[in-house]
Design an enzyme around this catalytic site. Structure first.
Site, short mmCIF file in Angstrom:
data_model
loop_
_atom_site.label_atom_id
_atom_site.label_comp_id
_atom_site.label_asym_id
_atom_site.label_seq_id
_atom_site.Cartn_x
_atom_site.Cartn_y
_atom_site.Cartn_z
N TYR A 138 41.16 39.38 -102.85
CA TYR A 138 40.40 40.85 -103.26
C TYR A 138 39.61 40.62 -104.29
O TYR A 138 39.30 41.87 -104.93
CB TYR A 138 41.47 41.92 -103.39
N LYS A 189 48.62 28.19 -99.45
CA LYS A 189 48.11 27.67 -98.23
C LYS A 189 47.20 26.57 -98.52
O LYS A 189 46.37 26.33 -97.92
CB LYS A 189 47.47 28.77 -97.52
N ASP A 222 52.68 30.54 -94.02
CA ASP A 222 53.05 30.83 -92.72
C ASP A 222 54.73 30.30 -92.71
O ASP A 222 55.56 31.04 -91.97
CB ASP A 222 52.40 30.21 -91.77
N ASP A 246 50.52 40.56 -100.25
CA ASP A 246 50.42 41.76 -99.68
C ASP A 246 50.83 41.90 -98.48
O ASP A 246 51.83 42.60 -98.34
CB ASP A 246 48.91 42.14 -99.63
N ASP A 250 55.24 43.59 -97.33
CA ASP A 250 55.45 44.54 -95.79
C ASP A 250 56.52 44.00 -95.32
O ASP A 250 57.37 44.70 -94.73
CB ASP A 250 54.00 44.72 -95.15
#
Length: 357
Positions: A138, A189, A222, A246, A250
């Site tokens: 971001y 990752k 993942d 982020d 959730d």
């Protein structure tokens, strides 16, 4: 008695409903305390402001907000305005403008609630997700060229700086050190993203050497989703990049019962600038104006704000009152009930008042 100045930025969608509820609960706490008082000033920044003036907030907004002890934020986003305009024009402008680089998202199963995971107990799911909040995916770097042509190109450049990664890693390890388990999981990752994520891994390893009392492990993002579902008890503090955390937070909120209960603190740990506190559920256009939004996320967020201000007793009283209500009702629809926002708010205020009699 201490006096705190709070900037209220309800924003869009259900933001005004839940922040209004949160302010009412905070004022009830202050009224029944002999330790502090709150002076709350509202700001109408958001999509309505954009429709009137073409900007989400005025050019001098940060100067206006700078002098407050904390910012209490609702949500941002509207169906008729592109998401990148609303987000970059308000929330990210505040987070980056005030260097709120540590995004802290606690997750646990509140009393009376059940996880959708069949065998998950309240002791199994008690996490804090630390999100790097100032750069990464971001960072806002990139651009578009040859617009409208078949060869149009769009680039989105993730920025990982040694300074930025090191400070969030140190923050996360210090947080892990303060918790009973003293364990942290670093999420990356780096098998596919071989530059920024490898730097992230290297800094994690060097930071871990500074905290020999904290155990740590590493997961690819993942695989982390699988671990969160199948082995929640193995996790404690989780640190990840802006995008990865982020998304994971959730999922964490859903596993704890509802995204409507989830809080966030956008912290400037050095306190050079005010920090900002917001529930993570977003604008929720589908229920805006219906009076049924779950205010628990805003209440938990308010407790984080009180902790940041040093009012630990008041934060604990607030969370005790919230958990009395989640345990005994009333509950909003997302938690299996049929209560309104006002009914849940009044119940929490009643629990606060009962605790002071």
């Amino acid at each position: 008695m201490k006096h705190y100045s709070i900037a209220s930025v309800p924003g869009d969608g259900i933001g005004p409903e839940v922040i209004g509820a949160g302010v009412a609960v905070l004022q009830a706490l202050a009224q029944h305390s002999n330790r502090f008082s709150l002076d709350v000033t509202g700001f109408d920044y958001g999509s309505d402001h954009y429709r009137k003036y073409g900007v989400m907030m005025p050019a001098d907004a940060l100067d206006r907000l700078r002098g407050f002890d904390a910012i209490y934020f609702g949500a941002v986003g509207a169906p008729d305005i592109p998401d990148h305009i609303t987000l970059w024009g308000l929330r990210l402008a505040i987070c980056q403008g005030f260097d709120q680089y540590a995004n802290v998202r606690p997750t646990r199963i509140l009393q009376g609630l059940r996880s959708p995971l069949r065998d998950c107990s309240t002791a199994d799911l008690d996490w804090v997700i630390v999100r790097e909040n100032s750069e990464g995916e971001y960072a806002g770097q990139g651009g578009r060229s040859h617009r409208g042509h078949p060869e149009e190109v769009a680039t989105e450049v993730s920025i990982f700086t040694r300074a930025g990664v090191a400070r969030i890693m140190r923050f996360a390890f210090q947080l892990a050190r303060s918790r009973p388990r003293k364990h942290i999981t670093v999420v990356t990752k780096s098998n596919a993203q071989r530059h920024g994520m490898v730097l992230w891994d290297e800094i994690a390893s060097s930071t871990a050497a500074e905290y020999p009392d904290v155990t740590w492990d590493k997961m690819l993002v993942d695989a982390m989703t699988v671990r969160m579902v199948h082995d929640p008890a193995s996790l404690d503090v989780i640190v990840a990049t802006n995008l990865h955390a982020d998304i994971l937070s959730d999922l964490a909120a859903a596993l704890a019962g509802s995204i409507g209960i989830a809080p966030t603190a956008n912290l400037n740990p050095e306190r050079t600038y005010p920090s900002m506190f917001e529930p993570i559920h977003g604008s929720a256009f589908d229920i805006t104006g219906k009076g049924i939004a779950n205010p628990v996320g805003a209440f938990w967020t308010a407790a984080q704000m009180l902790e940041h201000l040093g009012e630990m007793d008041a934060a604990a009283r607030l969370m005790n009152a919230v958990e009395q209500v989640t345990a005994n009702g009333p509950r909003t629809r997302d938690l299996g009930g049929d209560a309104t926002t006002v009914q849940v708010t009044n119940a929490v205020i009643a629990a606060i008042e009962a605790g002071h009699t």
